[in-house]
Design a protein around this motif. Sequence first.
Motif, PDB file in Angstrom:
ATOM      1  N   ARG A 172      -9.477 -54.803  44.264  1.00  0.00           N
ATOM      2  CA  ARG A 172      -9.183 -56.156  43.772  1.00  0.00           C
ATOM      3  C   ARG A 172     -10.400 -56.680  43.035  1.00  0.00           C
ATOM      4  NH1 ARG A 172      -7.928 -58.127  49.728  1.00  0.00           N
ATOM      5  NH2 ARG A 172      -9.868 -56.952  49.836  1.00  0.00           N
ATOM      6  N   VAL A 173     -10.202 -57.011  41.767  1.00  0.00           N
ATOM      7  CA  VAL A 173     -11.323 -57.354  40.898  1.00  0.00           C
ATOM      8  C   VAL A 173     -11.361 -58.859  40.644  1.00  0.00           C
ATOM      9  CG1 VAL A 173     -12.421 -56.927  38.676  1.00  0.00           C
ATOM     10  CG2 VAL A 173     -11.136 -55.087  39.808  1.00  0.00           C
ATOM     11  N   LEU A 174     -12.549 -59.434  40.807  1.00  0.00           N
ATOM     12  CA  LEU A 174     -12.798 -60.845  40.514  1.00  0.00           C
ATOM     13  C   LEU A 174     -13.578 -60.928  39.208  1.00  0.00           C
ATOM     14  CD1 LEU A 174     -12.975 -63.888  41.171  1.00  0.00           C
ATOM     15  CD2 LEU A 174     -14.933 -63.368  42.645  1.00  0.00           C
ATOM     16  N   VAL A 175     -12.990 -61.559  38.206  1.00  0.00           N
ATOM     17  CA  VAL A 175     -13.615 -61.715  36.893  1.00  0.00           C
ATOM     18  C   VAL A 175     -14.510 -62.952  36.907  1.00  0.00           C
ATOM     19  CG1 VAL A 175     -13.196 -62.061  34.427  1.00  0.00           C
ATOM     20  CG2 VAL A 175     -11.634 -60.626  35.779  1.00  0.00           C
ATOM     21  N   ILE A 176     -15.726 -62.815  36.396  1.00  0.00           N
ATOM     22  CA  ILE A 176     -16.657 -63.942  36.315  1.00  0.00           C
ATOM     23  C   ILE A 176     -16.814 -64.337  34.854  1.00  0.00           C
ATOM     24  CG2 ILE A 176     -18.939 -64.816  36.918  1.00  0.00           C
ATOM     25  CD1 ILE A 176     -17.469 -63.890  39.358  1.00  0.00           C
ATOM     26  N   ASP A 177     -16.492 -65.599  34.532  1.00  0.00           N
ATOM     27  CA  ASP A 177     -16.608 -66.078  33.158  1.00  0.00           C
ATOM     28  C   ASP A 177     -17.130 -67.511  33.176  1.00  0.00           C
ATOM     29  OD1 ASP A 177     -16.502 -65.849  30.408  1.00  0.00           O
ATOM     30  OD2 ASP A 177     -14.404 -65.234  30.350  1.00  0.00           O
ATOM     31  N   ASP A 178     -17.361 -68.091  31.984  1.00  0.00           N
ATOM     32  CA  ASP A 178     -17.916 -69.442  31.957  1.00  0.00           C
ATOM     33  C   ASP A 178     -16.829 -70.514  31.902  1.00  0.00           C
ATOM     34  OD1 ASP A 178     -17.227 -68.699  29.371  1.00  0.00           O
ATOM     35  OD2 ASP A 178     -19.062 -69.452  28.447  1.00  0.00           O
ATOM     36  N   VAL A 179     -16.022 -70.522  30.867  1.00  0.00           N
ATOM     37  CA  VAL A 179     -14.914 -71.474  30.746  1.00  0.00           C
ATOM     38  C   VAL A 179     -13.701 -70.738  30.197  1.00  0.00           C
ATOM     39  CG1 VAL A 179     -16.390 -73.504  30.392  1.00  0.00           C
ATOM     40  CG2 VAL A 179     -15.637 -72.169  28.427  1.00  0.00           C
ATOM     41  N   MET A 180     -12.556 -71.411  30.221  1.00  0.00           N
ATOM     42  CA  MET A 180     -11.347 -70.866  29.610  1.00  0.00           C
ATOM     43  C   MET A 180     -10.870 -71.832  28.543  1.00  0.00           C
ATOM     44  SD  MET A 180      -8.934 -69.456  32.656  1.00  0.00           S
ATOM     45  CE  MET A 180      -9.505 -68.250  33.852  1.00  0.00           C
ATOM     46  N   SER A 181     -10.638 -71.297  27.360  1.00  0.00           N
ATOM     47  CA  SER A 181     -10.111 -72.122  26.278  1.00  0.00           C
ATOM     48  C   SER A 181      -8.624 -71.871  26.054  1.00  0.00           C
ATOM     49  CB  SER A 181     -10.874 -71.855  24.978  1.00  0.00           C
ATOM     50  OG  SER A 181     -12.238 -72.196  25.125  1.00  0.00           O
ATOM     51  N   ALA A 182      -8.242 -70.580  26.050  1.00  0.00           N
ATOM     52  CA  ALA A 182      -6.840 -70.249  25.800  1.00  0.00           C
ATOM     53  C   ALA A 182      -6.325 -69.139  26.701  1.00  0.00           C
ATOM     54  CB  ALA A 182      -6.659 -69.852  24.337  1.00  0.00           C
ATOM     55  N   GLY A 183      -7.186 -68.590  27.539  1.00  0.00           N
ATOM     56  CA  GLY A 183      -6.778 -67.486  28.399  1.00  0.00           C
ATOM     57  C   GLY A 183      -6.860 -66.132  27.726  1.00  0.00           C
ATOM     58  N   THR A 184      -7.359 -66.103  26.464  1.00  0.00           N
ATOM     59  CA  THR A 184      -7.443 -64.844  25.721  1.00  0.00           C
ATOM     60  C   THR A 184      -8.378 -63.862  26.402  1.00  0.00           C
ATOM     61  OG1 THR A 184      -7.044 -66.054  23.668  1.00  0.00           O
ATOM     62  CG2 THR A 184      -7.918 -63.829  23.477  1.00  0.00           C
ATOM     63  N   ALA A 185      -9.557 -64.332  26.798  1.00  0.00           N
ATOM     64  CA  ALA A 185     -10.533 -63.454  27.454  1.00  0.00           C
ATOM     65  C   ALA A 185      -9.982 -62.918  28.766  1.00  0.00           C
ATOM     66  CB  ALA A 185     -11.838 -64.206  27.690  1.00  0.00           C
ATOM     67  N   ALA A 186      -9.228 -63.761  29.482  1.00  0.00           N
ATOM     68  CA  ALA A 186      -8.639 -63.310  30.748  1.00  0.00           C
ATOM     69  C   ALA A 186      -7.621 -62.202  30.504  1.00  0.00           C
ATOM     70  CB  ALA A 186      -7.980 -64.488  31.466  1.00  0.00           C
TER      71      ALA A 186
ATOM     72  N   ALA B  97      -7.298 -50.470  38.445  1.00  0.00           N
ATOM     73  CA  ALA B  97      -7.617 -51.475  39.458  1.00  0.00           C
ATOM     74  C   ALA B  97      -6.685 -52.676  39.330  1.00  0.00           C
ATOM     75  CB  ALA B  97      -9.074 -51.899  39.328  1.00  0.00           C
ATOM     76  N   THR B  98      -6.866 -53.648  40.217  1.00  0.00           N
ATOM     77  CA  THR B  98      -6.008 -54.832  40.254  1.00  0.00           C
ATOM     78  C   THR B  98      -6.775 -56.078  39.840  1.00  0.00           C
ATOM     79  OG1 THR B  98      -4.738 -53.888  42.087  1.00  0.00           O
ATOM     80  CG2 THR B  98      -4.535 -56.260  41.721  1.00  0.00           C
ATOM     81  N   PRO B  99      -6.448 -56.681  38.701  1.00  0.00           N
ATOM     82  CA  PRO B  99      -7.052 -57.971  38.356  1.00  0.00           C
ATOM     83  C   PRO B  99      -6.528 -59.030  39.321  1.00  0.00           C
ATOM     84  CG  PRO B  99      -5.357 -57.372  36.762  1.00  0.00           C
ATOM     85  CD  PRO B  99      -5.495 -56.211  37.685  1.00  0.00           C
ATOM     86  N   HIS B 100      -7.415 -59.615  40.100  1.00  0.00           N
ATOM     87  CA  HIS B 100      -6.967 -60.444  41.211  1.00  0.00           C
ATOM     88  C   HIS B 100      -7.284 -61.926  41.049  1.00  0.00           C
ATOM     89  CE1 HIS B 100      -5.649 -61.189  45.305  1.00  0.00           C
ATOM     90  NE2 HIS B 100      -6.808 -61.768  45.592  1.00  0.00           N
ATOM     91  N   ALA B 101      -8.442 -62.240  40.489  1.00  0.00           N
ATOM     92  CA  ALA B 101      -8.838 -63.639  40.399  1.00  0.00           C
ATOM     93  C   ALA B 101      -9.911 -63.810  39.331  1.00  0.00           C
ATOM     94  CB  ALA B 101      -9.362 -64.133  41.752  1.00  0.00           C
ATOM     95  N   VAL B 102     -10.135 -65.063  38.956  1.00  0.00           N
ATOM     96  CA  VAL B 102     -11.169 -65.419  37.985  1.00  0.00           C
ATOM     97  C   VAL B 102     -11.991 -66.571  38.549  1.00  0.00           C
ATOM     98  CG1 VAL B 102     -11.668 -66.146  35.616  1.00  0.00           C
ATOM     99  CG2 VAL B 102      -9.607 -64.793  36.097  1.00  0.00           C
ATOM    100  N   ALA B 103     -13.301 -66.488  38.412  1.00  0.00           N
ATOM    101  CA  ALA B 103     -14.186 -67.597  38.769  1.00  0.00           C
ATOM    102  C   ALA B 103     -14.840 -68.102  37.487  1.00  0.00           C
ATOM    103  CB  ALA B 103     -15.251 -67.150  39.770  1.00  0.00           C
TER     104      ALA B 103
END
Length: 227
Positions: free
Chosen positions: A125-139, A151-157
């Motif tokens: 289970r993978v937790l993605v670390i990013d700064d902000v979300m503008s449109a969800g493109t990076a996610a 792997a499993t994309p599980h959450a974003v911080a």
Amino acid sequence: MAMDDAGQDALAQEFVQFSVESGVLRFGQFKTKAGRMSPYFFNAGLFDDGAKLGRLAQFYARRILASGIEFDMLFGPAYKGIPLAAATAVELARLGRNVPYAYNRKEAKDHGEGGSLVGAPVQGRVLVIDDVMSAGTAARESIAIIRAAGATPHAVAIALDRQEKATENGQDTEHSAVQYVERVLGLQVCSIARLADLLAYLATHSDGALAGYHAQVLEYRRRYGVD
């Protein structure tokens, strides 16, 4: 999340103050990716020395642990997410939660170990670390990379949830980028602070250099905000 006597999120208030003092959170008139004129601007790239990055990682680690999100490793999307994931992994280890981390390159290497992924094997289970979300493109890009690795994309911080409507084809939607990631992509999202926390901070710091900005940010939220 811990609340103070006024019912505010204490960690978020501490983070907002830190961001203002670091010059990362600024006020004025700024054009967003969506073409809106925003009265505030959050630039995580200005956490640009060891002390600021270390303290930022403390906020990420504290929020992640308090959220109760289950995860097996961290992933930092290129480019901003790379130092964020690395620093957060260091701080989590310091707090007794040692987990592997990985990140991607924008361009795959054709020599050495090759490929576009660097660091620990992307698994679980993978937790993605990013700064902000503008449109969800990076996610969406991170999800594709993580799934391709098996792997499993599980959450974003993220650091700041702007709590504002996203745009699609130049039109405002009824959801924010965070809500899109949660409801459509199915990932949990935790943020160190939200626009509501910024407004609470401005409401209690309405004199001096910040005078007048509460009304401007509040009007922006009324126009573009989501819950």
